[in-house]
Write a protein that holds these residues in place. Structure first.
Motif, PDB file in Angstrom:
ATOM      1  N   ILE A  17     -24.710  -2.458  53.458  1.00  0.00           N
ATOM      2  CA  ILE A  17     -25.484  -1.219  53.365  1.00  0.00           C
ATOM      3  C   ILE A  17     -26.915  -1.443  53.852  1.00  0.00           C
ATOM      4  CG2 ILE A  17     -26.420   0.512  51.783  1.00  0.00           C
ATOM      5  CD1 ILE A  17     -23.850  -0.001  50.054  1.00  0.00           C
ATOM      6  N   VAL A  18     -27.541  -2.544  53.439  1.00  0.00           N
ATOM      7  CA  VAL A  18     -28.908  -2.849  53.867  1.00  0.00           C
ATOM      8  C   VAL A  18     -28.971  -3.018  55.382  1.00  0.00           C
ATOM      9  CG1 VAL A  18     -30.741  -4.598  53.802  1.00  0.00           C
ATOM     10  CG2 VAL A  18     -29.671  -3.828  51.676  1.00  0.00           C
ATOM     11  N   HIS A  19     -28.017  -3.747  55.950  1.00  0.00           N
ATOM     12  CA  HIS A  19     -28.031  -3.965  57.395  1.00  0.00           C
ATOM     13  C   HIS A  19     -27.783  -2.669  58.167  1.00  0.00           C
ATOM     14  CE1 HIS A  19     -28.016  -8.200  56.273  1.00  0.00           C
ATOM     15  NE2 HIS A  19     -28.487  -8.410  57.492  1.00  0.00           N
ATOM     16  N   ARG A  20     -26.929  -1.804  57.642  1.00  0.00           N
ATOM     17  CA  ARG A  20     -26.716  -0.508  58.290  1.00  0.00           C
ATOM     18  C   ARG A  20     -27.977   0.352  58.212  1.00  0.00           C
ATOM     19  NH1 ARG A  20     -20.775   1.867  58.229  1.00  0.00           N
ATOM     20  NH2 ARG A  20     -19.629  -0.043  58.703  1.00  0.00           N
ATOM     21  N   ALA A  21     -28.669   0.321  57.070  1.00  0.00           N
ATOM     22  CA  ALA A  21     -29.910   1.083  56.932  1.00  0.00           C
ATOM     23  C   ALA A  21     -30.961   0.577  57.916  1.00  0.00           C
ATOM     24  CB  ALA A  21     -30.435   0.991  55.498  1.00  0.00           C
TER      25      ALA A  21
ATOM     26  N   ARG B  26     -33.396  11.976  57.482  1.00  0.00           N
ATOM     27  CA  ARG B  26     -32.926  10.657  57.909  1.00  0.00           C
ATOM     28  C   ARG B  26     -31.951  10.060  56.896  1.00  0.00           C
ATOM     29  NH1 ARG B  26     -35.719   8.142  61.984  1.00  0.00           N
ATOM     30  NH2 ARG B  26     -35.542   6.099  60.978  1.00  0.00           N
ATOM     31  N   VAL B  27     -32.252  10.233  55.605  1.00  0.00           N
ATOM     32  CA  VAL B  27     -31.343   9.724  54.568  1.00  0.00           C
ATOM     33  C   VAL B  27     -30.028  10.491  54.600  1.00  0.00           C
ATOM     34  CG1 VAL B  27     -30.992   9.452  52.082  1.00  0.00           C
ATOM     35  CG2 VAL B  27     -33.201   8.869  53.100  1.00  0.00           C
ATOM     36  N   ARG B  28     -30.100  11.808  54.724  1.00  0.00           N
ATOM     37  CA  ARG B  28     -28.860  12.607  54.771  1.00  0.00           C
ATOM     38  C   ARG B  28     -28.022  12.255  56.000  1.00  0.00           C
ATOM     39  NH1 ARG B  28     -28.331  15.964  50.682  1.00  0.00           N
ATOM     40  NH2 ARG B  28     -30.181  16.736  49.603  1.00  0.00           N
ATOM     41  N   ALA B  29     -28.665  11.955  57.113  1.00  0.00           N
ATOM     42  CA  ALA B  29     -27.924  11.552  58.321  1.00  0.00           C
ATOM     43  C   ALA B  29     -27.263  10.193  58.126  1.00  0.00           C
ATOM     44  CB  ALA B  29     -28.865  11.513  59.524  1.00  0.00           C
ATOM     45  N   PHE B  30     -27.792   9.370  57.231  1.00  0.00           N
ATOM     46  CA  PHE B  30     -27.260   8.035  56.959  1.00  0.00           C
ATOM     47  C   PHE B  30     -26.075   8.063  55.989  1.00  0.00           C
ATOM     48  CE2 PHE B  30     -27.741   3.963  54.495  1.00  0.00           C
ATOM     49  CZ  PHE B  30     -27.307   3.113  55.500  1.00  0.00           C
ATOM     50  N   LEU B  31     -25.927   9.124  55.206  1.00  0.00           N
ATOM     51  CA  LEU B  31     -24.879   9.200  54.183  1.00  0.00           C
ATOM     52  C   LEU B  31     -23.462   8.922  54.700  1.00  0.00           C
ATOM     53  CD1 LEU B  31     -26.077  12.171  51.952  1.00  0.00           C
ATOM     54  CD2 LEU B  31     -26.077   9.725  51.405  1.00  0.00           C
ATOM     55  N   PRO B  32     -23.050   9.441  55.865  1.00  0.00           N
ATOM     56  CA  PRO B  32     -21.693   9.136  56.332  1.00  0.00           C
ATOM     57  C   PRO B  32     -21.454   7.636  56.540  1.00  0.00           C
ATOM     58  CG  PRO B  32     -22.576  11.012  57.533  1.00  0.00           C
ATOM     59  CD  PRO B  32     -23.708  10.444  56.725  1.00  0.00           C
ATOM     60  N   GLN B  33     -22.471   6.902  56.962  1.00  0.00           N
ATOM     61  CA  GLN B  33     -22.310   5.457  57.153  1.00  0.00           C
ATOM     62  C   GLN B  33     -22.082   4.752  55.820  1.00  0.00           C
ATOM     63  OE1 GLN B  33     -24.675   3.156  59.891  1.00  0.00           O
ATOM     64  NE2 GLN B  33     -25.716   5.031  60.542  1.00  0.00           N
TER      65      GLN B  33
ATOM     66  N   GLY C  67     -16.085   2.372  48.647  1.00  0.00           N
ATOM     67  CA  GLY C  67     -14.838   2.917  48.115  1.00  0.00           C
ATOM     68  C   GLY C  67     -14.992   3.303  46.660  1.00  0.00           C
ATOM     69  N   GLU C  68     -15.482   2.374  45.857  1.00  0.00           N
ATOM     70  CA  GLU C  68     -15.752   2.611  44.446  1.00  0.00           C
ATOM     71  C   GLU C  68     -17.234   2.452  44.224  1.00  0.00           C
ATOM     72  OE1 GLU C  68     -13.501  -0.111  42.113  1.00  0.00           O
ATOM     73  OE2 GLU C  68     -11.589   0.649  42.816  1.00  0.00           O
ATOM     74  N   GLY C  69     -17.780   3.270  43.368  1.00  0.00           N
ATOM     75  CA  GLY C  69     -19.202   3.171  43.073  1.00  0.00           C
ATOM     76  C   GLY C  69     -19.782   4.552  42.876  1.00  0.00           C
ATOM     77  N   LEU C  70     -21.066   4.584  42.672  1.00  0.00           N
ATOM     78  CA  LEU C  70     -21.791   5.827  42.436  1.00  0.00           C
ATOM     79  C   LEU C  70     -22.926   5.920  43.443  1.00  0.00           C
ATOM     80  CD1 LEU C  70     -22.580   8.292  40.584  1.00  0.00           C
ATOM     81  CD2 LEU C  70     -23.958   6.650  39.286  1.00  0.00           C
TER      82      LEU C  70
END
Length: 141
Positions: free
Chosen positions: A30-34, A81-88, A94-97
């Motif tokens: 997640i960090v690397h994708r961000a 920018r955050v909303r555009a990142f949500l699909p990634q 899979g599991e989480g909040l």
């Protein structure tokens, strides 16, 4: 992020420390994708105890055998920018909040300024000009 202060959106992703994506820790993915998406910043926080949808308590206490501690990945940037990142993020979690909260950035800057003892544009710490003096020649804050 184009503006360094003002309104922003904070994405928090709660996962387990042992969760993975293609043999890589999920929090790291997640960090690397961000970072690749050019977001302003992301941090990972490891919890010492917690539970989630499974209702199983995970803890770091010495007598506990649990190693799958809770982890929170926090990303902050402009709302669009955050909303555009949500699909990634949704692709890998899979599991989480996942939560979104509006927030206000009151300071955003590089550590390089602090390590040099200077702030923006050659001013002193916290952006204070060391040559700026008050009416009686005292240093003004």
């Amino acid at each position: 992020m184009t503006s360094h202060t003002g309104r922003a959106l904070r994405l928090t992703v709660h996962v387990g420390e042992n969760d993975t994506w293609h043999h890589r820790p999920l929090y790291s993915e997640i960090v690397h994708r961000a970072h690749a998406a050019g977001l302003a910043g992301a941090s990972v926080f490891r919890g010492i105890e917690g539970f989630g949808a499974s209702s199983r308590i995970h803890t770091s206490r010495l007598l506990s055998l649990s190693e799958d501690l809770p982890v929170a990945v926090v990303v902050v940037d402009a709302e669009e920018r955050v909303r555009a990142f949500l699909p990634q993020v949704g692709e890998v979690v899979g599991e989480g909040l996942m939560t979104l909260e509006e927030c206000e950035i009151v300071r955003y800057g590089s550590r390089a300024h602090r390590s040099e003892g200077t702030g923006p544009q050659g001013t002193g710490p916290e952006g204070i000009d060391p040559e700026d003096t008050g009416p009686e020649g005292e240093k003004s804050l």
